[in-house]
Design a protein around this motif. Structure first.
Motif, PDB file in Angstrom:
ATOM      1  N   VAL A 147      17.903  26.568  -5.702  1.00 51.63           N
ATOM      2  CA  VAL A 147      18.448  27.291  -4.559  1.00 51.63           C
ATOM      3  C   VAL A 147      19.566  26.541  -3.840  1.00 51.63           C
ATOM      4  O   VAL A 147      20.324  27.136  -3.083  1.00 51.63           O
ATOM      5  CB  VAL A 147      17.314  27.636  -3.565  1.00 51.63           C
ATOM      6  N   SER A 148      19.722  25.259  -4.086  1.00 51.98           N
ATOM      7  CA  SER A 148      20.633  24.452  -3.275  1.00 51.98           C
ATOM      8  C   SER A 148      22.094  24.625  -3.684  1.00 51.98           C
ATOM      9  O   SER A 148      22.401  25.050  -4.789  1.00 51.98           O
ATOM     10  CB  SER A 148      20.262  22.967  -3.362  1.00 51.98           C
ATOM     11  N   LYS A 212      13.848  26.409  10.413  1.00 50.23           N
ATOM     12  CA  LYS A 212      12.451  26.246  10.815  1.00 50.23           C
ATOM     13  C   LYS A 212      11.558  27.312  10.191  1.00 50.23           C
ATOM     14  O   LYS A 212      10.447  27.022   9.728  1.00 50.23           O
ATOM     15  CB  LYS A 212      12.347  26.304  12.335  1.00 50.23           C
ATOM     16  N   SER A 213      12.039  28.537  10.137  1.00 51.16           N
ATOM     17  CA  SER A 213      11.245  29.634   9.587  1.00 51.16           C
ATOM     18  C   SER A 213      10.910  29.392   8.119  1.00 51.16           C
ATOM     19  O   SER A 213       9.760  29.570   7.693  1.00 51.16           O
ATOM     20  CB  SER A 213      12.008  30.950   9.736  1.00 51.16           C
ATOM     21  N   TYR A 214      11.906  28.981   7.346  1.00 57.67           N
ATOM     22  CA  TYR A 214      11.669  28.691   5.928  1.00 57.67           C
ATOM     23  C   TYR A 214      10.839  27.414   5.758  1.00 57.67           C
ATOM     24  O   TYR A 214       9.926  27.352   4.931  1.00 57.67           O
ATOM     25  CB  TYR A 214      13.000  28.526   5.198  1.00 57.67           C
ATOM     26  N   GLY A 215      11.171  26.383   6.540  1.00 59.18           N
ATOM     27  CA  GLY A 215      10.507  25.093   6.375  1.00 59.18           C
ATOM     28  C   GLY A 215       9.040  25.131   6.712  1.00 59.18           C
ATOM     29  O   GLY A 215       8.213  24.514   6.032  1.00 59.18           O
ATOM     30  N   GLY A 245      14.086  24.666  -0.216  1.00 66.45           N
ATOM     31  CA  GLY A 245      15.516  24.575  -0.469  1.00 66.45           C
ATOM     32  C   GLY A 245      16.317  25.396   0.523  1.00 66.45           C
ATOM     33  O   GLY A 245      17.381  24.977   0.992  1.00 66.45           O
ATOM     34  N   MET A 246      15.795  26.567   0.880  1.00 66.74           N
ATOM     35  CA  MET A 246      16.466  27.406   1.878  1.00 66.74           C
ATOM     36  C   MET A 246      16.450  26.741   3.252  1.00 66.74           C
ATOM     37  O   MET A 246      17.403  26.866   4.029  1.00 66.74           O
ATOM     38  CB  MET A 246      15.782  28.763   1.952  1.00 66.74           C
ATOM     39  N   SER A 247      15.373  26.026   3.556  1.00 66.88           N
ATOM     40  CA  SER A 247      15.279  25.365   4.860  1.00 66.88           C
ATOM     41  C   SER A 247      16.392  24.348   5.044  1.00 66.88           C
ATOM     42  O   SER A 247      17.026  24.295   6.108  1.00 66.88           O
ATOM     43  CB  SER A 247      13.916  24.672   5.004  1.00 66.88           C
ATOM     44  N   ILE A 248      16.649  23.557   4.011  1.00 66.95           N
ATOM     45  CA  ILE A 248      17.687  22.531   4.161  1.00 66.95           C
ATOM     46  C   ILE A 248      19.084  23.093   3.929  1.00 66.95           C
ATOM     47  O   ILE A 248      20.081  22.422   4.203  1.00 66.95           O
ATOM     48  CB  ILE A 248      17.439  21.313   3.241  1.00 66.95           C
ATOM     49  N   ALA A 249      19.176  24.346   3.445  1.00 64.59           N
ATOM     50  CA  ALA A 249      20.496  24.959   3.273  1.00 64.59           C
ATOM     51  C   ALA A 249      21.198  25.132   4.612  1.00 64.59           C
ATOM     52  O   ALA A 249      22.423  25.095   4.681  1.00 64.59           O
ATOM     53  CB  ALA A 249      20.361  26.315   2.577  1.00 64.59           C
TER      54      ALA A 249
END
Length: 355
Positions: A147-148, A212-215, A245-249
């Protein structure tokens, strides 16, 4: 300015969805002379998975070796090999394997349309031309490579990703059946890559409601996988990897990832286990996360390598520090805009020497 970032165009998820790959690729084949190149981890060379790949009459498979983490020189070799199959570019690059294989697929797809060496593009938004169509099919969960927007590469001077909107896969195929047979240690190390992503994102200064929501959901799934017994753990870890991966995107990772890059560049330690080794010494920065990580270690009966930097040469230690310090966005996320006052060269050396 708020970041306007690229997301994956298409995602298919579910046990057995690998069987849909033929129809997915059919839409991208331009004409009767078109071809696809499959980059497949060489661990699958004699496996049934190879026979399941829906090869067109002119398609090619390149077996890739990821005993070492991806290097820019290897990316360049693979890109040349893919170019030499025909006078035209392939219609697509399909990566099948773990995080390193997916990073190679992303990098090769970029280098088919951009001049020079992949080492020229280690950094942020240096890629000028869109990649060829590229597909990621993970066979292990946790890295978030599927995802990154980065493909992490070790170059002549540094370990640093090609970070670009063009790096993002056009399509990913998330079939948890493909993760069957992964060793317990590797399952843990890559799963902890996801867990650490989330801890770093959720405690960082870049935190926002999106990340935050994804993480938080990814972290919860990691806890279910590694602290409880669950029949759906393969599906859950695959989704945790995607969500992490979406959280850190839309945020960043932090201290652990910055330090693990130095370990990898100098000592050749793979990313997942490198993160685990480093994280165990970061209770000062992530107290709750490290304590929970140690409970997971115990629950999964994992023994981390010890004393890996004992007796290390000064020149190598200095290089590790150099590599870590390049990653300024990670340090700023972890420690704020005044991070250089906290994380000096001497402080980084002390942390490495503890390991």
């Amino acid at each position: 300015m708020f970041r306007n970032f690229k997301m994956i165009s298409y995602i298919v998820f579910g046990r057995g969805c690998f069987n849909q790959l033929e129809s997915i690729l059919a839409e991208k084949r331009r004409d009767s002379d078109s071809f696809m190149v499959f980059l497949v981890d060489d661990v699958f060379e004699s496996s049934s998975l190879i026979k399941r790949i829906p090869l067109g009459s002119k398609d090619h498979i390149i077996s890739v070796n990821v005993d070492d983490e991806p290097k820019t020189v290897y990316v360049d070799e693979l890109a040349d090999k893919a170019r030499n199959f025909s006078s035209r570019l392939p219609d697509g690059i399909i990566g099948i394997g773990g995080g390193s294989t997916l990073d190679l697929a992303k990098a090769v797809s970029l280098m088919l349309t951009n001049p020079g060496s992949s080492a020229d593009y280690q950094g942020w938004d240096l890629i000028k031309n869109p990649a060829v169509y590229h597909v990621g099919i993970p066979t292990i969960s946790g890295t978030g490579a599927e995802v990154s927007r980065t493909t992490v590469l070790t170059g002549p001077e540094k370990k640093l990703g090609i970070n670009s909107d063009y790096t993002v896969f056009n399509q990913i195929v998330l079939d948890s059946e493909l993760t069957a047979g992964v060793s317990a240690d590797q399952h843990f190390y890559t799963g902890m890559d996801c867990y650490i992503h989330c801890v770093e994102s959720l405690t960082g200064t870049y935190l926002n409601a999106f990340s935050k929501s994804y993480g938080e959901k990814a972290l919860a799934l990691c806890r279910e996988v590694f602290l409880a017994s669950d029949e759906d753990s393969a599906d859950k870890l695959m989704m945790a990897s995607y969500l992490g991966g979406m959280s850190i995107a839309y945020s960043q990772v932090g201290v652990c990832h910055a330090l693990s890059y130095g370990l990898s560049f100098v000592l050749g330690i793979h990313h997942g286990i490198g993160n685990c080794i480093v994280f165990d010494y970061l209770e000062e920065f992530y107290p709750e996360g490290v304590r929970e990580f140690r409970r997971m270690l115990k629950k999964q009966d994992i023994k981390l390598p010890q004393n890996i930097t004992a007796g290390i040469e000064d020149s190598k230690l200095e290089k590790m520090v150099d590599v870590a310090l390049i990653l300024e966005p990670l340090w700023e996320n972890a420690l704020g805009p005044e991070w250089k006052r906290v994380m000096t060269r001497d402080r980084i050396k002390e942390l490495y020497q503890q390991m």
